[in-house]
Design a protein around this motif. Sequence first.
Motif, PDB file in Angstrom:
ATOM      1  N   ALA A  89      42.865  69.847  38.726  1.00 49.26           N
ATOM      2  CA  ALA A  89      43.954  69.288  37.915  1.00 49.26           C
ATOM      3  C   ALA A  89      45.271  69.816  38.479  1.00 49.26           C
ATOM      4  O   ALA A  89      45.417  71.023  38.714  1.00 49.26           O
ATOM      5  N   MET A  90      46.226  68.909  38.716  1.00 44.64           N
ATOM      6  CA  MET A  90      47.512  69.275  39.303  1.00 44.64           C
ATOM      7  C   MET A  90      48.636  69.062  38.285  1.00 44.64           C
ATOM      8  O   MET A  90      48.609  68.110  37.501  1.00 44.64           O
ATOM      9  N   ALA A 155      48.118  68.034  32.892  1.00 43.90           N
ATOM     10  CA  ALA A 155      47.701  67.523  34.199  1.00 43.90           C
ATOM     11  C   ALA A 155      48.433  66.233  34.550  1.00 43.90           C
ATOM     12  O   ALA A 155      48.418  65.269  33.788  1.00 43.90           O
ATOM     13  N   GLU A 156      49.028  66.231  35.717  1.00 36.44           N
ATOM     14  CA  GLU A 156      49.694  65.034  36.236  1.00 36.44           C
ATOM     15  C   GLU A 156      48.736  64.200  37.076  1.00 36.44           C
ATOM     16  O   GLU A 156      48.809  62.972  37.086  1.00 36.44           O
ATOM     17  N   LYS A 157      47.838  64.885  37.804  1.00 38.13           N
ATOM     18  CA  LYS A 157      46.857  64.207  38.645  1.00 38.13           C
ATOM     19  C   LYS A 157      45.530  64.952  38.594  1.00 38.13           C
ATOM     20  O   LYS A 157      45.485  66.172  38.438  1.00 38.13           O
ATOM     21  N   PHE A 158      44.461  64.178  38.768  1.00 36.46           N
ATOM     22  CA  PHE A 158      43.124  64.735  38.955  1.00 36.46           C
ATOM     23  C   PHE A 158      42.638  64.302  40.338  1.00 36.46           C
ATOM     24  O   PHE A 158      42.653  63.110  40.656  1.00 36.46           O
ATOM     25  N   LEU A 159      42.221  65.250  41.145  1.00 34.41           N
ATOM     26  CA  LEU A 159      41.822  64.931  42.521  1.00 34.41           C
ATOM     27  C   LEU A 159      40.781  65.932  42.992  1.00 34.41           C
ATOM     28  O   LEU A 159      40.374  66.820  42.236  1.00 34.41           O
ATOM     29  N   GLY A 160      40.321  65.764  44.245  1.00 30.44           N
ATOM     30  CA  GLY A 160      39.323  66.649  44.826  1.00 30.44           C
ATOM     31  C   GLY A 160      39.921  67.514  45.912  1.00 30.44           C
ATOM     32  O   GLY A 160      41.121  67.443  46.201  1.00 30.44           O
ATOM     33  N   ILE A 161      39.088  68.305  46.560  1.00 32.26           N
ATOM     34  CA  ILE A 161      39.591  69.276  47.521  1.00 32.26           C
ATOM     35  C   ILE A 161      40.209  68.618  48.762  1.00 32.26           C
ATOM     36  O   ILE A 161      41.227  69.090  49.279  1.00 32.26           O
ATOM     37  N   LYS A 162      39.635  67.522  49.237  1.00 34.21           N
ATOM     38  CA  LYS A 162      40.234  66.881  50.411  1.00 34.21           C
ATOM     39  C   LYS A 162      41.608  66.322  50.077  1.00 34.21           C
ATOM     40  O   LYS A 162      42.567  66.457  50.858  1.00 34.21           O
ATOM     41  N   LYS A 207      46.992  58.843  36.630  1.00 28.90           N
ATOM     42  CA  LYS A 207      46.495  60.218  36.735  1.00 28.90           C
ATOM     43  C   LYS A 207      45.575  60.415  37.953  1.00 28.90           C
ATOM     44  O   LYS A 207      45.081  61.517  38.171  1.00 28.90           O
ATOM     45  N   LEU A 208      45.342  59.359  38.695  1.00 30.97           N
ATOM     46  CA  LEU A 208      44.422  59.410  39.830  1.00 30.97           C
ATOM     47  C   LEU A 208      45.151  59.068  41.124  1.00 30.97           C
ATOM     48  O   LEU A 208      46.159  58.359  41.106  1.00 30.97           O
ATOM     49  N   PRO A 209      44.672  59.519  42.279  1.00 33.05           N
ATOM     50  CA  PRO A 209      45.322  59.215  43.548  1.00 33.05           C
ATOM     51  C   PRO A 209      45.268  57.728  43.891  1.00 33.05           C
ATOM     52  O   PRO A 209      44.447  56.979  43.356  1.00 33.05           O
ATOM     53  N   ARG A 210      46.138  57.341  44.813  1.00 26.14           N
ATOM     54  CA  ARG A 210      46.114  55.967  45.329  1.00 26.14           C
ATOM     55  C   ARG A 210      44.868  55.783  46.182  1.00 26.14           C
ATOM     56  O   ARG A 210      44.536  56.627  47.006  1.00 26.14           O
ATOM     57  N   LEU A 211      44.184  54.658  45.981  1.00 29.66           N
ATOM     58  CA  LEU A 211      42.951  54.378  46.709  1.00 29.66           C
ATOM     59  C   LEU A 211      43.246  53.754  48.066  1.00 29.66           C
ATOM     60  O   LEU A 211      44.089  52.847  48.175  1.00 29.66           O
ATOM     61  N   VAL A 212      42.523  54.218  49.099  1.00 30.50           N
ATOM     62  CA  VAL A 212      42.695  53.663  50.449  1.00 30.50           C
ATOM     63  C   VAL A 212      41.321  53.576  51.124  1.00 30.50           C
ATOM     64  O   VAL A 212      40.390  54.298  50.758  1.00 30.50           O
ATOM     65  N   PRO A 213      41.174  52.697  52.119  1.00 27.17           N
ATOM     66  CA  PRO A 213      39.905  52.628  52.871  1.00 27.17           C
ATOM     67  C   PRO A 213      39.637  53.925  53.631  1.00 27.17           C
ATOM     68  O   PRO A 213      40.554  54.715  53.884  1.00 27.17           O
ATOM     69  N   THR A 214      38.403  54.120  54.023  1.00 32.03           N
ATOM     70  CA  THR A 214      38.032  55.326  54.781  1.00 32.03           C
ATOM     71  C   THR A 214      38.645  55.339  56.176  1.00 32.03           C
ATOM     72  O   THR A 214      38.652  56.380  56.839  1.00 32.03           O
ATOM     73  N   THR A 215      39.166  54.211  56.604  1.00 31.87           N
ATOM     74  CA  THR A 215      39.802  54.107  57.921  1.00 31.87           C
ATOM     75  C   THR A 215      41.323  54.295  57.851  1.00 31.87           C
ATOM     76  O   THR A 215      42.016  54.126  58.854  1.00 31.87           O
ATOM     77  N   HIS A 216      41.839  54.634  56.680  1.00 34.31           N
ATOM     78  CA  HIS A 216      43.282  54.797  56.489  1.00 34.31           C
ATOM     79  C   HIS A 216      43.821  55.917  57.380  1.00 34.31           C
ATOM     80  O   HIS A 216      43.245  57.004  57.459  1.00 34.31           O
TER      81      HIS A 216
END
Length: 514
Positions: A89-90, A155-162, A207-216
């Motif tokens: 949580a950020m 919490a402003e954003k919820f995300l993972g370690i990467k 509250k979640l990151p912007r979604l992008v393809p794995t090739t971004h």
Amino acid sequence: MEHSSYMMGIDIGTTSTKVVLFTKSGKVVQSCSKGYPLYSPTPSVAEQDPEEIYKAVLLAVGEVMIASGIEKEELGFISFSSAMHSLIAMDKEGNPLTNSITWADNRSAAYAEKLKVTEKGERLYHRTGTPIHPMSPISKIIWLRNEHPGLFNKAEKFLGIKEYILYKFFNEYVMDYSIASATGLFNIFNMTWDEEAMEIAGIGPDKLPRLVPTTHVLSNLDEGLAANMNISANTPMIIGASDGVLANLGQNAIRPGVFAVTIGTSGAVRTVSDRPLTDPKGRTFCYALTDKHWVIGGPVNNGGITFRWARDQFGREEIARAKELGQDPYEILTEMATNIAPGSDGLIFHPYMAGERAPLWSADARGSFFGLALHHTRDHMVRSVLEGVMYNLYSVLLAVGELTGVPEKIHASGGFVRSKLWRQIMADIFNQKVTIPESFESSSLGAAILGLYALGEIESLDAVEDMIGNTNELLPIKENVKVYQELMPIYLSVSQLLEGDYKRIADFQRRHLE
């Protein structure tokens, strides 16, 4: 040297970050691994400090660049692999409010179990492809909302370690489709955050990151950070995917009928489909690699961690002897196990030491020895632990095979393949030829190959076939197969009979240990 002759894969794992520098043909040039602790003050807690992991990435990249001796301009790109299911949580200033809550954290177990048994939970699994379990970020967010509302509201954003590391690199919140597909919040059919999942979690898409393809491709790295890592600030960085799906790619297990079996600390069975698939019984996951490659499989909590437990409990003398002789204690333990016949003379081990994900999806599952008799020795127990891990993985393979078809090929990777005995046990229990790639760097190599694909340097991911190097093959031994085929139904039956008692014993342990 040829300009941009090299590529780098960064694999952010649960116990360490590994950075591998490859030539464009897939040959390993240099590698470096940096470990970090897992903080587990009680059995239910499993957290890591995101700053420690961030610093490990910086140090490992810098050391690889220095040790390799290549020029900054010769590094064509960097591509990422990462462990799944972590949650951070950020706050509004971009600072973490929590540690990185890892996949092994079980504090959300009660909330996951409550959701799992509802129709809403069943619908959620079939749209997201993520089994409802304490591992998944949606369960962790629900737990935070209910148990720590003050923190949740900040919490402003919820995300993972990467995503945390990429935020530190580029000052933006982005998440690839692959990591997103392991959150329980992502609709695998329309490739967006799932409305009902967010409603259940009590958050909106903001509250979640912007979604992008794995090739971004990410660019314009901070100059200071680039200098810290001994790379150019212009080096393209491909967001990449999760470690599991990239391990399939790095093992050349991306065609229908080819199954990848991995055992590290934990383990998994995975194969690839050209479309999203979910299991009517809810036993398997479905995670994205690309829009044309979907990885279907099941993860297990209990892989090498179970063998480590056996080493610590049954091999104290061997650990001391190994230290004196300069040997690996695991080699001595494995040697002990080779003295015992396949099937451990009727001793069956259920390896649910850390709860279990596939195929049970129960945080309450617990390990047991079944069939223990006076003729059994410590050597029997060690061998039965190795066999029990494989029985469990075979039960996952059966579940995945119901969805995708019987495996035509099995590719094995992970630390376990160093053990000749454990490899043979796999071939015998699975009753199938097992292929072992020469390289152990499957996730890092998978990330690098995905990077080549993202930048248009290869037309197809099938290029991996020319990069994995030599392979070893192991055939099942018919006499051993007969023994395991007699014991496997007993293994499955016992775990089903104990299902109700797992919760009872787990509740007892929680009351007395936490």
